[in-house]
Every structure is written in C-alpha cells, then in structure tokens.
Design a protein around this motif. Structure first.
Motif, mmCIF file in Angstrom:
data_model
loop_
_atom_site.group_PDB
_atom_site.id
_atom_site.type_symbol
_atom_site.label_atom_id
_atom_site.label_comp_id
_atom_site.label_asym_id
_atom_site.label_seq_id
_atom_site.Cartn_x
_atom_site.Cartn_y
_atom_site.Cartn_z
ATOM 1 N N ARG A 385 -8.508 22.469 23.111
ATOM 2 C CA ARG A 385 -8.831 23.787 23.822
ATOM 3 C C ARG A 385 -8.241 24.820 23.007
ATOM 4 O O ARG A 385 -8.776 25.992 22.769
ATOM 5 C CB ARG A 385 -7.928 24.025 25.125
ATOM 6 C CG ARG A 385 -8.858 23.458 26.401
ATOM 7 C CD ARG A 385 -7.969 23.688 27.529
ATOM 8 N NE ARG A 385 -6.848 23.059 27.841
ATOM 9 C CZ ARG A 385 -6.769 21.541 28.783
ATOM 10 N NH1 ARG A 385 -8.111 21.545 29.229
ATOM 11 N NH2 ARG A 385 -6.026 21.129 28.920
ATOM 12 N N ILE A 386 -7.174 24.379 22.199
ATOM 13 C CA ILE A 386 -6.542 25.403 20.953
ATOM 14 C C ILE A 386 -7.863 25.604 19.793
ATOM 15 O O ILE A 386 -7.922 26.507 19.451
ATOM 16 C CB ILE A 386 -5.395 25.006 20.463
ATOM 17 C CG1 ILE A 386 -4.233 24.955 21.495
ATOM 18 C CG2 ILE A 386 -4.935 25.563 19.196
ATOM 19 C CD1 ILE A 386 -2.904 24.130 20.852
ATOM 20 N N ASP A 389 -10.648 27.816 21.111
ATOM 21 C CA ASP A 389 -10.268 29.091 21.761
ATOM 22 C C ASP A 389 -11.069 30.125 20.903
ATOM 23 O O ASP A 389 -11.449 30.446 19.784
ATOM 24 C CB ASP A 389 -8.534 29.464 21.184
ATOM 25 C CG ASP A 389 -8.079 30.515 22.158
ATOM 26 O OD1 ASP A 389 -8.678 31.649 21.956
ATOM 27 O OD2 ASP A 389 -7.171 30.482 22.677
ATOM 28 N N CYS A 424 1.658 27.770 21.997
ATOM 29 C CA CYS A 424 0.713 27.105 22.684
ATOM 30 C C CYS A 424 1.052 26.212 23.823
ATOM 31 O O CYS A 424 0.928 26.369 24.931
ATOM 32 C CB CYS A 424 -0.768 26.880 22.192
ATOM 33 S SG CYS A 424 -1.379 28.081 21.526
#
Length: 617
Positions: A385-386, A389, A424
C-alpha cells in the motif's frame, strides 16, 4: 432512457440525477404490466434495490396521474419496517427518489420523541415511514389519520413476524382503508407470510425477483480456521490486512459487542458499536460516524444491523458463527451491494469446521478455506500500500521543493525513507502473531479423519514436565488450564501432552521444543496469572510421592446397601441358593427387617417383585 420509459417522469429524473443507468431485477419486475395497480407479494433479498422498487411501484397510485403532490394532509402512503435504522434508511431513500414530486415524508420510530412526530403528522405528510409499535401508538392516540391511505408497504415482512410484530401489523392493516393497495416485500415467503398475505391482500401478484443470487456473486467468501484462543487476534489481522473503507464485525450477543469494542478501541481502531441496548440517538450517531468516515469498523448484533446499508462497506467479519443460513446471508448481504465487490470472512475455531461446512452448504455458498493473515502477510500488504500510494505519482510542489532538499541534505535519502515507513506503520495497529494451525491442503476426508481420531498422548514425543501450584483442591480443571497455557506461551493444544491432577499441584507435559519458550513466557517470577507458580521437573514426575495423601478409612456400608454397594433386599435368605457364590453371611435374615406373619416372598433367591403401577384412566 428506454429502461425508464414506464416510470413516473419526476422519479425517472431523480434516478438519472442519482446516476442510475439500469434497473435491478426487482425494480424491473415491479414495473411490469402484469402488476399494474394490483397488490403484490415480492420475494427479494436485502441489497437488491427493493426500497427504490416499492417507491417506483406505488408512485402512480399515490400521485394519481399528477406530476407533483398537492398540499400535504392525511398520509397517502405508509411504509412499515422492522427496525428503527431500516425505517430511517427507507426515509432517506424515498426523500431523494420523490424529491422532484414535492412529497412530504415523515418518520415514526421507537426511540424518537413522540411529540415531535405528532407535530410533523399534524402539519401533514404524503408518506409516513415507521416501525410497527410506534405506528400503532400513533394510530391509537389519534395522531395518525389512516383514512386517506392509498398504499401500504410492508418491508422485510418475514423479519417483522420473526420479531413478534404480527399483532401490531394486523392492527395497522385493519385500521387502513379496505380499498388500499398492499405490497409485501420479504426475503423468504414462509407459511406465516403467505397466511398474512392471504388475509390482507386481494388477488396479489406473486413476484420472485430474478438474479437474487447475483448479489452474492459479488461477495468473496473466506472461511478462516483459527485456534480458539486466537479468535480476536485473527479478527485484528483480517481488519489490518484488508484496510477496508468500512468494515462490519458481527457478534451473537451484546456482551460480545461490548467486549470487542473495548478491545479494538485499545488497539487504535476507529470503531463504533451497534446493539439493542443503545439509545436511538447513540445508534444514529454510530451509523453517521461510519458514513462520514469518522469510524471505519462497526461491531454489531444481527437485530441491530437489520437492513442497514453502508455505502462503502467492503468487509464483513463473522466474529461469532451465524446460527442459521438466513443469518449468514443477511450479514454477508451488507457488502457486495449495487455491483460493488465485498469480502465475507468467517472466523472458524478448529472444532467448528464441520458445523461451518454444513452452514455454507445449506446457504448454497462456496467459501475458500484458508488461514487468517499472519503478521508477516499484514506487514507485506502494508508495504504494498505504501508503494502504491497515489502521493508518489504527484509532482513536487514549489513550496515543498526547498524543504524536501533540506531533508535529503541533512539526513540522507535512506534515513528519510526509513522515517517515512516508520510514520506509516506507526499510525496503524500492530498485527498479531497467530498460533499456527493445521495446513488447509488436507482434503475434507483427511480433515474428518483427523477430527474423529482419538486423542493419544502415549506417543507424544520428546517433552518436558512442569509442576503448577494448583490442584484439585483449588478446583483446577484442564478445560481452563489448557487455554491459560496456550495464551501464556502462544502455543496450541498440540504442544500440550498429558495433564496429571494431584490434590495440591498439577503436572503438565509440554513439547520439548516449546519448553524454553514456555519458561520465558512465565517471566522472572515463574508464575502464571500472577499467582500460579511454575516449576520445571527433571524426568517424569513421581506421582506416588507428589501431593500424596494417606487413604481415608472406608466408610461402613449403608444399611440399605450390599457388600459391594449393590442394593440389598429388605428380606434376605438365611442360606445361599444352589449356584450362588456369595458368602453365607450375606444371606442372614436381619432382625430389624423381619415382619412376622407377613412374608413378602419366598426365599428362593428371586428378587422382590415390584408392584404394578395403576394406569390412569
């Protein structure tokens, strides 16, 4: 559009404004020429668009050929729903659908101020939406005028009967004009619904909405088998793995809802609860928090969540297994609505696999069996997901450029990236390390044989014995010792061998490769739950010395018992019969048992005959 040609023009414009391109099967079915102005009994699942369907169906009846409503007076339409949340949701749907018709819509639901509702009814409303009990109250008090009603809709009729509202529904229908239209919408049509329809509808058209199964084709069903002690940890990992915009966790009891709400709040989840013990105001605030993004997880009971539609609900978790197929379908139907995809995850303790398989089979569903996401899988998903982004796809702004260069010059690219990753990950709850369970590549037959195989401990393998400072006198039992040991060391029942209970202590056999981890988990004090001392034993415990208690003298036999505890005849023989090997003294006549002149039976060794019971006439 061609699909909207038969719809009242004002409602067709509202649908286009809302972004509708096509109608759902149930919406098309109620617009068919065979229905017209007739009564209808419609079978449609929740999430199939039935609120818009009955709004479209009754519009010609309510408007009477006009494009807009006249000034509001006595209600023309009445919608009855089983729960407060569903009634308020129906009101919101009808408000946008009838916006261009100038319709006034009022709600009458339990938990709201009756005086406010009465004033709204006195001002006039074209459509009233309410729950059975509150509507009956307003009718009884004369606040709700039923004389002008043209149409009555019973939404989720089967659920209303299940909740015990039959008497209220009959009262409401009896108070409505005889010439009104009556539309019943129900997920299923059991005999109770058919009887109600027969009594209060005239020549009703039976409609079974096609494509009801399609709703569940948009839902991915996953059955996640976990160790019983890891149920809550598995839910945490599932929530972390999917990171759904909205998720709903279903429990069977209010107590379970309160427990999970407190646990997840402590784990930094934005969570709200929904159960019957909450006031209407609290329940409304909880749902609004889910809709506007202030909360992402809703923990609810089945009744409280009946008919609720959350637009961005992507994940449903069954913390407690549903009790029947209908409940499973209802829970899962909260997601995968209006063409959106969703996931329905069942948390299955190891001993509940067979029951879950029967539940899925009876519901006509196929689920993928798997293990819940591990801590490593959750962290890998976070990394994905990072990297994905969307911020990385945006160009650097002028006001950011100088500070970004200063950061790189001062700390270097690697340290800046590491700090970004820590920020995060720090904003999310850490995943749980789950107990490893049996692999799911086993076929059902192998799984069944493994479940049915008797538990054997004589071939446990290399192990270490431990002594716990609780025994039978402290009411120690394996049923609470085993979960405590599993929670302490993070192991499963397979790592625990024999358990030997003594009066003052208990000996437990632990697999050798888990012994050091078990000792480390007990801490420097070597104690469990703060008071139970743990001691490692070299070799096998000597049960002849540990906690040995001298045997108590045997009690004298009860006067009504024989030599081996067997019941003794009141009248005994003086000598053994032929073939009887009991000691002669056992047949001696007891002086206190003798009643001269009243022999009960002959001393032939036969048992005393029982008196025949008199049969009641």
């Amino acid at each position: 559009m061609s699909s909207f040609e038969t719809i009242v023009p004002a409602l067709a414009q509202a649908l286009e404004k809302r972004g509708y391109a096509t109608l759902t099967p149930v919406q098309k079915a109620v617009l068919g020429p065979e229905l017209g102005e007739a009564d209808a009994l419609v079978s449609a699942q929740t999430g199939s668009g039935k609120t818009v369907a009955f709004g479209l169906a009754v519009a010609p009846t309510l408007l009477g050929g006009a494009q807009r409503f006249a000034a509001a007076g006595a209600p023309l339409g009445l919608v009855v729903a089983p729960t407060r949340e569903l009634a308020l949701q129906v009101r919101r749907e009808l408000e946008w659908l009838y916006e261009l018709t100038g319709a006034g819509i009022a709600s009458c639901v339990g938990g709201m101020d009756m005086r406010t509702e009465r004033r709204a009814l006195e001002r006039g409303a074209h459509i009233v939406v309410g729950t059975p009990g509150r509507l009956r109250d307003h009718i009884t008090r004369g606040a709700l005028d039923m004389s002008a009603l043209k149409a009555v809709v019973l939404d989720e009729a089967d659920e209303m009967l299940d909740l015990g509202f039959r008497e209220d529904l009959e009262f409401i229908l009896d108070a409505a004009p005889a010439e009104r239209r009556t539309l019943m919408f129900s997920a299923t049509v059991p005999r109770s619904i058919a009887t109600l329809a027969q009594g209060y509808q005239r020549d009703a058209v039976r409609i079974t909405a096609g494509g009801e199964e399609k709703q569940h084709l948009d839902i991915e069903y996953r059955a996640l088998s976990v160790a019983p002690a890891d149920r809550e940890n598995a839910i945490i990992n599932v929530l972390r793995y999917y990171e759904a915009a909205n998720a709903m966790v279903f429990c069977n009891t209010r107590a379970a809802v309160n427990h999970l709400t407190a646990r997840f709040n402590n784990r930094n989840f934005s969570v709200v609860a929904l159960s019957g013990e909450l006031s209407q105001n609290e329940r409304s605030h909880a749902l609004q928090a889910m809709r506007d993004g202030r909360a992402r997880v809703c923990i609810a009971t089945d009744v409280a969540a009946r008919g609720i539609d959350l637009p961005n609900l992507e994940l449903v978790i069954h913390a407690d297994l549903p009790t029947n197929p209908e409940t499973l379908l209802h829970r899962s139907g909260r997601t995968g609505r209006a063409g959106r995809k969703g996931v329905s995850a069942l948390i299955v303790p190891g001993n509940a696999r067979r029951r879950t398989e029967r539940l899925l089979a009876n519901a006509g569903l196929a689920a993928t069996w798997a293990s819940p996401p591990s801590a490593d899988e959750v962290l890998r998903r976070d990394d994905e997901r990072i990297l994905a982004d969307p911020s990385f796809g945006e160009p650097v702004k002028d006001e950011e450029r100088d500070f970004a260069a200063a950061l790189l010059e001062r700390h270097g690219a690697e340290l800046v990236a590491a700090a970004f990753v820590r920020l995060c990950r720090g904003s999310r709850s850490a995943p749980e390390d789950l107990i490893d369970v049996a692999p799911f590549a086993l076929s059902k037959e192998k799984f069944a044989r493994r479940e049915e195989a008797p538990s054997r401990r004589d071939d446990f393998g290399d192990s270490v014995w431990f002594s716990l400072s609780v025994g039978r006198r402290q009411n120690a039992e394996p049923r609470w010792l085993i979960p405590m040991l599993c929670r302490t060391a993070g192991m499963s029942k397979r790592e625990i061998g024999a358990i030997k209970m003594q009066p003052e202590e208990t000996f437990v056999q632990i697999a050798a490769d888990w012994a050091d981890r078990f000792v480390a988990a007990t801490g420097p004090d070597r104690k469990l739950q703060g008071s139970i001392a743990v001691r490692r034993i070299d070799g096998t415990p000597d049960l002849s010395r540990a906690g040995h208690q001298p045997p108590k003298p045997e009690k004298k036999p009860h006067r009504g018992k024989g030599i081996h505890g067997a019941p003794q005849n009141k009248f005994e023989k003086r000598a053994p019969s032929q073939g009887d090997q009991r000691p002669a003294g056992a047949f001696e006549q007891k002086p206190w048992a003798k009643k001269p002149g009243k022999p009960k039976f002959e001393t032939t060794g036969a048992p005393k005959p029982k008196k025949a019971k008199k049969r009641k006439s």
